[in-house]
Structure formats: structure tokens, C-alpha cells
Design an enzyme around this catalytic site. Structure first.
Site, PDB file in Angstrom:
ATOM      1  NE  ARG A  84     -12.328 -11.144 -21.653  1.00  0.00           N
ATOM      2  CZ  ARG A  84     -13.537 -10.861 -22.036  1.00  0.00           C
ATOM      3  NH1 ARG A  84     -14.084 -11.544 -23.005  1.00  0.00           N
ATOM      4  NH2 ARG A  84     -14.212  -9.913 -21.455  1.00  0.00           N
ATOM      5  CG  ASP A  91     -13.600 -19.090 -22.620  1.00  0.00           C
ATOM      6  OD1 ASP A  91     -13.285 -17.921 -22.317  1.00  0.00           O
ATOM      7  OD2 ASP A  91     -14.631 -19.383 -23.246  1.00  0.00           O
ATOM      8  N   GLY A  92     -10.400 -17.587 -21.900  1.00  0.00           N
ATOM      9  CA  GLY A  92      -9.562 -16.681 -22.689  1.00  0.00           C
ATOM     10  C   GLY A  92     -10.232 -16.151 -23.947  1.00  0.00           C
ATOM     11  N   GLY A 126      -5.027  -9.434 -13.889  1.00  0.00           N
ATOM     12  CA  GLY A 126      -4.141  -9.566 -15.053  1.00  0.00           C
ATOM     13  C   GLY A 126      -4.923  -9.913 -16.306  1.00  0.00           C
ATOM     14  CE  LYS A 153     -12.212  -7.313 -23.703  1.00  0.00           C
ATOM     15  NZ  LYS A 153     -12.901  -6.056 -23.427  1.00  0.00           N
ATOM     16  NE  ARG A 188      -8.438  -2.909 -24.502  1.00  0.00           N
ATOM     17  CZ  ARG A 188      -8.983  -3.526 -23.454  1.00  0.00           C
ATOM     18  NH1 ARG A 188     -10.272  -3.432 -23.219  1.00  0.00           N
ATOM     19  NH2 ARG A 188      -8.250  -4.275 -22.650  1.00  0.00           N
ATOM     20  CG  ASP A 213     -13.984  -3.808 -19.135  1.00  0.00           C
ATOM     21  OD1 ASP A 213     -14.990  -4.173 -19.782  1.00  0.00           O
ATOM     22  OD2 ASP A 213     -13.381  -4.556 -18.360  1.00  0.00           O
ATOM     23  CG  ASP A 227     -10.004  -4.467 -12.790  1.00  0.00           C
ATOM     24  OD1 ASP A 227     -10.712  -4.038 -11.862  1.00  0.00           O
ATOM     25  OD2 ASP A 227     -10.410  -5.290 -13.625  1.00  0.00           O
ATOM     26  CG  ASN A 228     -12.456  -2.523 -15.830  1.00  0.00           C
ATOM     27  OD1 ASN A 228     -11.588  -3.160 -16.408  1.00  0.00           O
ATOM     28  ND2 ASN A 228     -13.557  -3.075 -15.359  1.00  0.00           N
TER      29      ASN A 228
HETATM   30  P1  AMP Z   1     -13.231  -7.594 -16.934  1.00  0.00           P
HETATM   31  O1  AMP Z   1     -14.542  -7.921 -16.340  1.00  0.00           O
HETATM   32  O2  AMP Z   1     -13.191  -7.718 -18.444  1.00  0.00           O
HETATM   33  O3  AMP Z   1     -12.664  -6.297 -16.468  1.00  0.00           O
HETATM   34  O4  AMP Z   1     -12.220  -8.744 -16.455  1.00  0.00           O
HETATM   35  C1  AMP Z   1     -11.876  -8.953 -15.139  1.00  0.00           C
HETATM   36  C2  AMP Z   1     -10.815 -10.027 -15.071  1.00  0.00           C
HETATM   37  O5  AMP Z   1     -11.345 -11.268 -15.568  1.00  0.00           O
HETATM   38  C3  AMP Z   1      -9.583  -9.742 -15.914  1.00  0.00           C
HETATM   39  O6  AMP Z   1      -8.473 -10.268 -15.222  1.00  0.00           O
HETATM   40  C4  AMP Z   1      -9.870 -10.500 -17.195  1.00  0.00           C
HETATM   41  O7  AMP Z   1      -8.698 -10.813 -17.907  1.00  0.00           O
HETATM   42  C5  AMP Z   1     -10.544 -11.750 -16.657  1.00  0.00           C
HETATM   43  N1  AMP Z   1     -11.439 -12.379 -17.644  1.00  0.00           N
HETATM   44  C6  AMP Z   1     -12.635 -11.939 -18.107  1.00  0.00           C
HETATM   45  N2  AMP Z   1     -13.157 -12.788 -18.990  1.00  0.00           N
HETATM   46  C7  AMP Z   1     -12.274 -13.809 -19.141  1.00  0.00           C
HETATM   47  C8  AMP Z   1     -12.227 -15.015 -19.922  1.00  0.00           C
HETATM   48  N3  AMP Z   1     -13.205 -15.360 -20.755  1.00  0.00           N
HETATM   49  N4  AMP Z   1     -11.140 -15.817 -19.779  1.00  0.00           N
HETATM   50  C9  AMP Z   1     -10.139 -15.491 -18.941  1.00  0.00           C
HETATM   51  N5  AMP Z   1     -10.117 -14.391 -18.178  1.00  0.00           N
HETATM   52  C10 AMP Z   1     -11.170 -13.553 -18.268  1.00  0.00           C
HETATM   53 MG    MG Z   2     -11.400  -5.131 -17.491  1.00  0.00          MG
END
Ligand code: AMP
Ligand code: MG
Length: 480
Positions: free
Chosen positions: A84, A116-117, A81, A104, A167, A254, A244-245
Site C-alpha cells: 500500500r 485494499d492498499g 513488499g 503510503k 513518508r 513503521d 521488514d520494519n
Molecule cells: P506492516 O504491518 O505495515 O509492516 O505491513 C506488513 C505487510 O502488509 C507489508 O507488505 C504491507 O505492504 C502489507 N499491508 C499492510 N496493510 C495493507 C493494506 N491495507 N493493503 C495492502 N497491503 C497491506
Molecule cells: Mg511495515
């Protein structure tokens, strides 16, 4: 600017309400005026900094974080989900197209787990430059409207300025969105998602048709094949092809650990966490097929009651990927060397060329540019061509001559081979300069070149200098 909220209106199973966090001192770092015009967004600098940091909400915004799961490096993770990101809503362009706006790096959501979002300024600017470069290269992609720095530092390997990326996507429906509901046995919700995907991305499918979900799988596979073929054409390595990407729209999403291949080598991997080389350049077509199998699995329950019959209908679609991809890839490569159609001769020439490039460690982008130039030597001067290519070049030119294709070859090659790609070591220099001073013009200067990848601009050569170590020690990082 008026937002609609189709996705938000689907209810809590699909997304959770969540507000972007307030930031201290938002400042626009990059602003995509051309995209803003397409979207009909009019905002002065102050408004842009407020709206696209999340400090102010566009009238009627109902920000949500979307629910999704995903296979990450082959392992299923039911709980992902938007951790961030905040979906603000959908815009309708003057041409009637729907575009979703998402922030984002805009703070924690119910899906944040331990994160940390936030997003650092370097990955934010990287996403902007890479996605703009890909768009200009003609590769299907999500785009960036803005990067706004927050005026607050965040903690990564070091302390770094925080930023929010806006985005823009045709939709944020991922294979992982379908997997989320499949894993929970929520079959009605799968139908809802599939119907949105058909309506928004594949309107050519008749939604009254009993086979519409099978057709959806087939169409999504075709779009993936086109996408991956385009990545292979320009030397793009996504780096984290988790489900998820993978978007249903067939756009690139992504840009975390992505990179461009310099020296041709199908085994090239830059992502620091891809230890097995799962997402290496040459593996991308087969990973996309694997992802398509996961997509088809998640749709099984809504295809003729989900039993053996559904498997029997879906399996040939997944199996057809291989031949379809090979055909698309061969045609794409044929065009890169000036043939408008694939043939055995073209295919053999391509294979031989790739083998020389691999053995002699030649730069992927530069080699095709040199070959194109070799067809039009200026004033009798001999073209700059790597010695290992001389013999191949003669054979290739003879084949073109025989088919009287010399003239069209130059045009086709110019259309299919970029002069400029966002080179890894140069983008890193730009990011370092922007991190130190967000008003530094480095990013805008690089953008001027990579947004015109098929045109020789004043600075093209400056941005095509290859890395002195041939990217040997280059590493990229996920989600930082
Ligand atoms: P990603 O690697 O960007 O595809 O992210 C994979 C998952 O990690 C997704 O659910 C993102 O929302 C979550 N995520 C990545 N970086 C953060 C962050 N700094 N804080 C919270 N969730 C994150
Ligand atoms: Mg992603």
C-alpha cells in the site's frame, strides 16, 4: 522539485511499477513546512493535496512498489513488499543528502495480496505525530511530510476516512529487502543492495575493500544499538520489530502499533497481536540483535563464498552486540541521572532506581523530571518526589556532591530526559477528534508540545497528564 529514480532504475527484480490510485477529494490535513523547506519542496495547498494524495505526479515521477520479504514474529514470509505504498523517487537536498519520498495508503500494488492498499486517517495522523515527536526527541527516524485525506471512506473495524501519508526516508532498504534476494538465491542483487547501503548510509566504508560487506554488518549493528538505546531512553515501544520494519539506515520506521511506556515496566506490551510479548519494551534490545543475525545471514552468500568461513567471520560481530549494547545502555542511563560517564556507582544507582520505579509503578518520564527538579528546589520548597524515591535520592545526591557534579547533572538531565512525550491516551483523543473532523486543531496543538519535548511550553503540563488507568487497557493495532 526534481526526483531521481535510482531505485526504480535497478530493474524489475527490485520493484514493480505501480501508479497511486486516484482519490475523490484530497484535502491536506497536516503539512510539515519545516521538512518541506529542508527538502526544497514548494507547493501551495492545492498542489500539496494533489501531489501528496497521488492524484498528480511530480514531474518525472516513476512510482514503484518495492519488493521485500521479512521475518514477522519470528516466522519468515518471503512474500511481502509494498502492498500500500508507492516510492515516488529520490530528492537531493541543498546539503546534498538523498531523501526518498514515499506515499503510503495510496492504493493497491502488485504486492497487495488481499489488502485494499489504503490507510485510515487515524493511523496516518498517528504516524505523523509519533515520528515528529521522535525526531524532536533526537531519536533517528523516518519523517512525514504530509497527511492528505482522500475524501473517500474505507472499511476497517468501522468505516473511517481514508488518508495518504508522505513518508521521507534516507532510504527504504530493510533487512527484509536483503532477505528477499537471499531467499531466492539472487546473490548479485544482494551485492547491488549492499553497495547502495554502503554508498548512501556508510560512506566511511571503502567500497574497494574486500571486507566491505563485513564492515557493513558491523556498522549496521552499531546503528541499531544506537537506535534501540534511544528508544529505551525515551520509553518508546515499537511494537512490530519484524525484519521488514528494520531499516539499514538505522532509522525508526513503521509507526503502526507503537506506543510510549508510561509506568516503568520492561514487560509492557500494547500491540493487540503481540500475545507472547515478543516485542515488549525490555525485549527490544535482544530482538534487534536477532534481527541483525537475520541480516548477517542474508549477506553470507557474498562474504568469502558464503561457506563456513563466512559464518566464522560474521558470528563474532553478532556476538559483540550484547557487550556493545550493555555499554551504550549503561552510558545512556548514567546520563539520565546526571553522570556524563558510566561507572560502577552510576550503574548501581540506575539499577536501584529502575527497581524502585518498577515496584512502585512510577511513570518513566515523570520520575526523571522530578529527580532533575529535586536538584534545584525553588525558594526552599521541597520538591514533588514520590516518597519511595526519598532514600535513593539522598544517596544519589551525595554521590553527585562527592564528585562535584551537581551543576552539570541538571544540564545533562535536561538534555537526556524529555519533559513531554506523546502520551497514549492523549494521542488517542487527538485521533478521535481528527477522525470526526479532519480540520480539528487537536493534532496541531499536540504537535506544538511534542515537537518541543525538552522545553517547558505553555501547554506542556496539559499534555503530560498521565492516564488515570495507567494505560492498563490500552491496545494498539498493526497496519490498519
Ligand atoms: P506492516 O504491518 O505495515 O509492516 O505491513 C506488513 C505487510 O502488509 C507489508 O507488505 C504491507 O505492504 C502489507 N499491508 C499492510 N496493510 C495493507 C493494506 N491495507 N493493503 C495492502 N497491503 C497491506
Ligand atoms: Mg511495515
Amino acid at each position: 522539485m526534481k526526483l531521481q529514480h535510482h531505485y526504480q532504475s535497478l530493474g524489475e527484480a527490485f520493484s514493480q511499477s505501480s501508479l497511486p490510485e486516484h482519490v475523490r477529494n484530497p484535502t491536506v490535513v497536516l503539512w510539515n513546512q519545516q521538512l518541506a523547506d529542508t527538502l526544497g519542496i514548494k507547493a501551495n495547498n492545492h498542489e500539496a493535496s494533489q501531489f501528496f494524495s497521488g492524484n498528480a505526479l511530480i514531474t518525472g515521477s516513476k512510482p514503484v512498489a518495492m519488493a521485500y520479504s521479512g521475518h514477522q514474529f519470528g516466522q519468515f514470509n518471503p512474500h511481502l513488499g509494498d502492498g500500500r505504498a508507492h516510492l515516488l523517487g529520490e530528492l537531493r537536498t541543498a546539503e546534498g543528502l538523498i531523501k526518498e519520498l514515499q506515499l503510503k495508503g495510496s492504493g493497491r500494488t502488485p504486492f497487495s495480496r488481499n489488502g485494499d492498499g489504503k490507510c485510515g486517517i487515524k493511523p496516518a495522523v498517528r504516524e505523523y505525530i509519533m515520528s515528529e515527536a521522535m525526531h524532536a526527541l533526537g531519536v533517528p527516524t523516518t519523517r512525514c511530510l504530509a497527511v492528505v485525506s482522500t475524501g473517500e471512506d474505507i472499511q476497517r473495524q468501522t468505516t473511517t476516512p481514508g488518508a495518504v501519508v508522505t513518508r521521507v526516508a534516507d532510504s527504504h532498504l530493510r533487512v527484509g529487502t536483503f532477505e528477499y534476494f537471499a531467499a531466492r538465491g539472487m546473490h548479485d542483487e544482494i551485492k547491488v543492495l549492499a553497495d547502495i547501503a554502503v554508498a548512501r548510509h556508510y560512506p566511511e566504508i571503502n567500497d574497494k575493500d574486500d571486507t566491505k560487506y563485513l564492515q557493513l554488518i558491523s556498522h549496521v549493528i552499531d546503528k541499531q544499538i544506537h537506535l534501540i538505546t534511544e528508544w529505551m531512553r525515551v520509553g518508546f515501544i515499537h511494537g512490530v520489530m519484524n525484519t521488514d520494519n528494520t531499516l539499514l539506515s538505522g532509522d525508526t520506521i513503521d509507526y503502526g502499533p507503537c506506543a510510549m511506556m508510561g509506568v516503568y515496566d520492561p514487560n509492557t506490551v500494547f500491540s493487540s497481536i503481540d500475545h507472547q510479548g515478543r516485542y515488549a519494551f525490555g525485549n527490544q534490545p535482544w530482538i534487534a540483535q536477532w534481527n541483525m543475525a537475520r541480516f548477517a545471514e542474508s549477506l553470507l552468500p557474498v562474504i568469502v563464498d558464503g561457506g563456513e568461513d563466512a559464518i566464522a567471520l560474521v558470528t563474532p560481530l553478532i556476538e559483540s552486540y550484547q557487550d556493545k549494547y550493555q555499554q551504550a545502555f549503561s552510558l545512556m542511563m548514567a546520563k539520565k541521572i546526571g553522570f556524563s560517564e558510566n561507572s560502577q556507582e552510576a550503574s548501581q544507582l540506575c539499577n536501584e532506581l529502575l527497581e524502585i520505579m518498577f515496584k512502585k509503578h512510577l511513570d518513566y518520564t515523570e520520575t526523571f523530571t522530578q529527580l532533575k527538579n529535586s536538584l534545584q528546589p525553588k525558594d526552599g520548597t521541597s520538591p514533588v518526589l514520590h516518597p519511595s524515591l526519598m532514600e535513593w535520592q539522598i544517596k544519589w545526591q551525595e554521590t553527585l556532591n562527592k564528585k562535584q557534579l551537581n551543576h552539570q547533572a541538571v544540564t545533562l538531565m535536561a538534555e537526556n530526559n524529555p519533559l513531554a512525550i506523546p502520551r497514549n491516551h492523549l494521542i488517542e483523543q487527538v485521533l478521535t477528534a481528527t477522525e470526526a473532523n479532519s480540520a480539528h486543531p487537536a493534532a496541531s496543538e499536540m504537535l506544538k508540545v511534542v515537537q518541543n519535548p525538552y522545553t517547558l511550553t505553555e501547554n506542556t503540563h496539559k499534555y503530560q497528564v498521565t492516564d488515570k488507568d495507567a494505560d492498563l487497557n490500552y491496545q494498539t493495532y498493526c497496519g490498519t
